[in-house]
Design an enzyme around this catalytic site. Sequence first.
Site, PDB file in Angstrom:
ATOM      1  N   HIS A  25       0.844  -1.192   0.000  1.00  0.00           N
ATOM      2  CA  HIS A  25       0.000   0.000   0.000  1.00  0.00           C
ATOM      3  C   HIS A  25       0.883   1.248   0.000  1.00  0.00           C
ATOM      4  CE1 HIS A  25      -3.476  -2.305   1.883  1.00  0.00           C
ATOM      5  NE2 HIS A  25      -2.467  -3.036   2.316  1.00  0.00           N
ATOM      6  N   TYR A  26       0.305   2.382  -0.359  1.00  0.00           N
ATOM      7  CA  TYR A  26       0.904   3.641   0.087  1.00  0.00           C
ATOM      8  C   TYR A  26      -0.029   4.241   1.126  1.00  0.00           C
ATOM      9  CZ  TYR A  26      -1.951   6.246  -3.497  1.00  0.00           C
ATOM     10  OH  TYR A  26      -2.943   6.777  -4.273  1.00  0.00           O
ATOM     11  N   THR A  27       0.524   5.092   2.001  1.00  0.00           N
ATOM     12  CA  THR A  27      -0.281   5.649   3.094  1.00  0.00           C
ATOM     13  C   THR A  27      -1.292   6.662   2.566  1.00  0.00           C
ATOM     14  OG1 THR A  27       1.524   7.204   3.501  1.00  0.00           O
ATOM     15  CG2 THR A  27       1.401   5.251   4.929  1.00  0.00           C
ATOM     16  N   GLU A  90       2.604  -0.828   4.527  1.00  0.00           N
ATOM     17  CA  GLU A  90       2.296   0.542   4.105  1.00  0.00           C
ATOM     18  C   GLU A  90       3.597   1.297   3.824  1.00  0.00           C
ATOM     19  OE1 GLU A  90      -0.528   2.334   3.753  1.00  0.00           O
ATOM     20  OE2 GLU A  90      -2.099   1.147   4.734  1.00  0.00           O
ATOM     21  N   HIS A 132      -2.565  -2.922  -3.407  1.00  0.00           N
ATOM     22  CA  HIS A 132      -3.931  -2.721  -2.922  1.00  0.00           C
ATOM     23  C   HIS A 132      -4.890  -2.568  -4.107  1.00  0.00           C
ATOM     24  CE1 HIS A 132      -6.518  -0.649   0.436  1.00  0.00           C
ATOM     25  NE2 HIS A 132      -6.978  -1.818   0.090  1.00  0.00           N
TER      26      HIS A 132
END
Length: 236
Positions: A25-27, A90, A132
């Site tokens: 994921h990225y935040t 993340e 994601h």
Amino acid sequence: MAGIIDCPSPNYDERTLPISMVVLHYTGMRDAASAFRRLTDPEAKVSAHYMISEDGQVVRLVEESKRAWHAGKSYWRGISNVNSASIGIELVNPGHEFGYRPFPEEQMAALVTLMMGIVPRYRITRGNIVGHSDIAPARKEDPGELFDWERLAKLRLALPRPRAFLTDPHWSDSGFLLALERFGYDIVEPEAAVRAFQRRFRPENLDGVIDGECRAILLSLLTGGDKAAALRNEHH
């Protein structure tokens, strides 16, 4: 990579499936501090196993044995309880909303080191290392088109993008979508599924349109990728 810092999040519960996936994921928040606050806020009800800052610092939020709450409503290769079956990582990055940018070297190097431990520990196959956006194509875009999947692929930590001997099978659009579902995607929202596939395997053009290049890449993925294509070519 510096040592892993433990900052336990209250947002977890028990797994009901064995670990078979990694979800990246990225935040998608303005900075690391706000991401950390959210991932540890009991009200937010979200978390991940690890968060990696842009300078490469790794924070463990949830023990691997527990189920972190990172995937949301999602699906991959027959699994709809993705949280129970996955490790969620993340990467601190503002994301498409706040000024999406490439992932720095320190962050990627830390991710590789972390995954080098996780992937063999649970014998996770390369096809089950996903973004994601792969597991929730209608809702999510992360880690996005700037993420360096090829770097992971060279280390057998992700599937490589097929590039050799690509042949368009000339499937109909519905044929392509059936093949995409067979590969693992949820195709309930077809254009979103096509765009997620492009984001992962052809990031330079995210038009959501099924074309000859998309069909050829998917056919190669379903039949073993470049290595298998090279072997078949030798035998002809």
